[in-house]
Structures are given as C-alpha cells and as structure tokens.
Design a protein around this motif. Sequence first.
Motif, short mmCIF file in Angstrom:
data_model
loop_
_atom_site.label_atom_id
_atom_site.label_comp_id
_atom_site.label_asym_id
_atom_site.label_seq_id
_atom_site.Cartn_x
_atom_site.Cartn_y
_atom_site.Cartn_z
N THR A 1 0.68 -1.22 -0.03
CA THR A 1 0.09 -0.04 -0.05
C THR A 1 0.72 1.35 -0.05
O THR A 1 0.52 2.18 -0.75
CB THR A 1 -0.84 -0.03 1.18
OG1 THR A 1 -1.75 -1.15 1.22
CG2 THR A 1 -1.81 1.27 1.22
N ASP B 1 -5.47 -1.18 -5.36
CA ASP B 1 -5.02 -1.91 -3.93
C ASP B 1 -5.78 -2.85 -3.58
O ASP B 1 -6.68 -2.41 -2.77
CB ASP B 1 -4.83 -0.77 -2.74
CG ASP B 1 -4.02 -1.16 -1.52
OD1 ASP B 1 -3.57 -2.55 -1.63
OD2 ASP B 1 -3.83 -0.26 -0.80
N GLU B 2 -5.65 -4.09 -3.78
CA GLU B 2 -6.54 -5.10 -3.59
C GLU B 2 -7.94 -4.78 -3.76
O GLU B 2 -8.73 -4.99 -2.84
CB GLU B 2 -6.31 -5.45 -1.84
CG GLU B 2 -4.78 -5.72 -1.42
CD GLU B 2 -4.59 -6.37 -0.24
OE1 GLU B 2 -5.55 -7.34 0.03
OE2 GLU B 2 -3.77 -5.98 0.41
MG LIG Z 1 -2.18 -2.70 2.18
#
Ligand SMILES: [Mg+2]
Lengths: 261, 259
Positions: A47, A159-160
């Motif tokens: 992240t 991000d995911e």
């Molecule tokens: Mg993360």
Amino acid sequence: MALVELKRVAKTYQGQSGPVHGLTDVDLTINRGEFLCVVGPSGCGKTTLLNVIAGFEAPTGGEVLVNDVRVSGPSPSRFVIFQEPALYPWLNVFQNVVFGLRMAGVEPAVQHAKGMELLETVHLARFANAWVTELSGGMKQRVALARALAMDPDVLLMDEPFAALDAQTRDMLHEAVEEVWQATGKTIVFVTHNVREAVRLGTRVILMAAQGGGILREYPIDLPRNRYLEDLEVVTIASKIRDDLRREVLRGAEDGGGDGR
Amino acid sequence: MAGDQRRDRFRRGAVRTAFLLLLICIWQGLSSAGIWNEIIFPAPREVVLALASGFGDGTLPAAVLASLVRLGIGYGISLAIGIPLGLLLGRIRLLDDTVGSLAIGLQALPSICWLPLAVLWFGLSEAAMQFVIIMGSLMAVTLTVRDGVRTIPTLYLRAAPILGATGWRFYRYVLFPASFPSVVTGAKLGWTFAWRSLMAAELLYVTSGIGSTLMTGRELHDMALVVAAMLIIVGIGLITDRLLFRMGEEFVHRRWGVG
Ligand SMILES: [Mg+2]
Ligand SMILES: Nc1ncnc2c1ncn2[C@@H]1O[C@H](COP(=O)(O)OP(=O)(O)OP(=O)(O)O)[C@@H](O)[C@H]1O
C-alpha cells in the motif's frame, strides 16, 4: 518506454515504538502498457508503494518519476482504486462516474456520452440512476473502475480492489479489468494478496520482501490471454511464487518477531 | 411490507392519541377535584377558551409570527456562518486551535447571559434579540459540523484530489456533501438552542412574541393564557421537528445509509 520510475525510494514512518520501514531503497521501472502485479507478506509496504506513486505520501528518500516528472502530490493522471470502492453516496451511479469530468469543467453533453459509454463498458448502464447504497460490492467496484477510466489516467493503481468480493464476482471483475486493459492499453499496477490472481492478470509479478524490505524477486508472465485462474500454467507459476512468498513470510516472522502483526 | 408498515404507524398513532387523551382526563380530574385554586391551576376548558380568544382577536398569531420572524433571521444567520465555519474548522488546524477553542468556551455560556451586553450594544431593538439567538445557536452548529468533518471517511477525502476536486471545489462538492449528515444534526441542535434562547430573551425583555405573551399572562394572573402560550411553544417545537428535521434525517438515512 518507462512510464513510472522509482529511484531508491524509501519511506520510513515514525511509529509508536521507533521508526517503521514502509519501503527501503526500491528501484522499479514500470513500462507503458504494462500490467504489473505486486504481491508480498502483509505489512511489506504494498500500500505504501501505491501511495508513494499516487502522491498521497511523500517518500522519505529517493524519488518517483512519472513521464520523467517528479511526483509531488496526487493527480488525476495517477488514479487509485481502493479496496473499498470510495464512491460518493450523495451522488447516483452516473454522477459518480462523471464526477471527475464535472470537476474538470467538461460540457454536460460530453459528460453524458462519456459516462454512459463507460457504464456500458462495465455492464452497468441499467443502473445509471441507482444510488450507491443500492449496489452490491462487485457493482460498486465496477462503478469505481468506470469512474477511474473517466479520468483517462496514465496509470491505474489498484490496491487489493477485489479482496472483499466472492469468487464469482471476482472472476467477472478480472475479465472486466482485462478487457479494459486490452482495449485501452492502460498501465496498471495491481496489488493483491492472491498470488494466482496476480499471475492470471499480470504481465509481470513482483514479490516484495517482508517489513518494507523492498523488491525481492520479479517474475515475467508470458502466458497468452485470456487466462483463467484454473489454467495449469497459471497454477504452476503461482505455486512457485507462493513457495517464495511463504519462505519470505517465515523469514519475516523470525526476523521481526516483535512485530506482532 | 408497506401494509405492515402502515398498520404499525397507525397503531403507534393510536397509542399516542390515547395517551394524550388520558393526560387531558387526568388534568381535568385534578382541576375538578379543586385541590388547587382555579387561579393557579387552570382547567383545560379555560385554556381552550384562552387559545380561542387569542386566535379570535389575532393576538396569538401575531405573537407567534413575531417570534418566528425573529427566530428565522437569527437562526438563518447562525446557519450561514456556522456551516462554512464548521467546515473550515474541521480542515484547518490553526483555525481550530484558535477560533475552535473560542467556540467551545462560548458554548459553556448560556446565551441569555449575553442579553445585558446585547441591550447595551444594540439598544432595546430586534438586533439585541437576534444577537442572543445567534450566540445561542452558532456554536452548536459550528461545532457539530466541525466534528462531522472530522469523521468523514478518509477514502472520500483521498478520492477528491485524484478526481480533480481541489481548492474551493473540494469544499463545495466533496466536503460539504460528505458532512451533510452532521450539517442536518447541527441544524437541528442549533434550532433547539435558538428556540430556547429566543424564549428566554422574550421572557426577560418585554416585547412582542409568544414568550412575551407568556409573561403578560403571568402579570395579569391569567394562568390559562400562560398554559396556552406554553402549549403553542411545544406545538411549534414538535411541528418543526417533524416537518423540517425528520425530513432531513430520512433523506440522509436513505442516501448515506446512516444517521
Ligand atoms: Mg495494504
Ligand atoms: N501511517 C502509518 N504510520 C506508521 N506506520 C505505517 C503507516 N502506514 C503504514 N505503516 C507501516 O508500514 C509498513 C507497510 O505498510 P503497508 O500498509 O504498505 O503494508 P501492506 O503491504 O499494504 O500490508 P497489507 O497487505 O496488510 O495491506 C507496515 O509495517 C505498517 O505498519
């Protein structure tokens, strides 16, 4: 054709118990049109990597260049799709998609055409007038994708984005992202916990070292499209990466036993 | 579903009405029992007569109107200052440390305490009353909006610059709508404070208005009029709550899924 360049990028946070390394000396070049997937143990700085490229956080060392220009803050040209869709609940689906165009002062007629076209792309034209609270998680994430595409960014940072979705919805969204990538040639950086997802989508996968250790290994993925999560080649490459990842997780746990995460 | 809901609403309405009727019966019973003197404990009938004659000769509607105009101006100014100020306080540290702490301090002071100074500054005028109303509600509006801004999900704020919402656009198109639930809460709280400040001011400071009607009743030993004025004050409170704020809250609930 380097689009994004990270040069010895470091990010150190001041944590409660001393400095925490989010990233250490990361050198990374992302080419135009690449679909880069990033995997690594939890807390390794995935992240942080995205935030530094997006300009949400300034690196404490080194520099990030996009199109040879140093990143100094967030910009629509580096669009982020978060794990939570982060749509605005006071706007309906269509208004969310064209929000960025509206901020840029684009004419309403053009906004309308562009917005409807993007909703077609993510197969949500029927829901143009729905409120955000009326959508499922997968639908929200598709709206977020359309909203991102409306900004026509140089690079799309994810991000995911599908971590909270069920398997079927995720499969559909893989196809949607892949379609978009093939149609637009966008550069995508995709962070995920799921190694198979990374191999299914990426042109390259990078594995990050535990606890902000930087990039450990790279894996070019030269498989033909369109791939499926169950493809034998996908599974084979993924299991090799997963072994490396597992070893890294164990190593990280031994090194930083006090981390407690 | 809809039928169930309607029946439920009807049942609750019936329970409320029955309870109200019971209260009136108890009131009637107590006054018929003659425990207290008629002068200090008016019967329901007297109050109804006072209401009827007040509405008949137009004094009550005029008083209500005077109060509401005063309230509307003072409260309107509170909202016009308080909402933008709250948005800024929630975003700008320096402003919050200075003006924000001042607002917290002032909130501890019941606004009626401003009346002596207000009369000195503005004379025996409408401005003095409005000043008291503003001092009563401005802080509540400002601080509620400020707290609302602080609790906006980080992702909404992170999404703003990448969507091109910067500068004033950020305030207008992201921060304000994102904090709208707390703007509604703040407006409701501010209204309560404004209403109470106004009543206190009207009681102390003889003028037109429904609070003054109450005072006049006291001076004339007309307790029926006093109770009638009290009922009207309650009524106005309930009506605004139902019409204005309930609507706002339901809107927020539908859209934001909270509140
Ligand atoms: Mg993360
Ligand atoms: N704002 C912050 N303040 C202090 N430390 C932070 C902050 N943000 C991240 N960190 C630390 O930096 C390291 C990397 O965090 P990051 O969020 O980038 O990990 P991640 O790889 O995204 O993890 P996950 O897979 O769990 O999402 C972690 O050790 C984390 O505790």
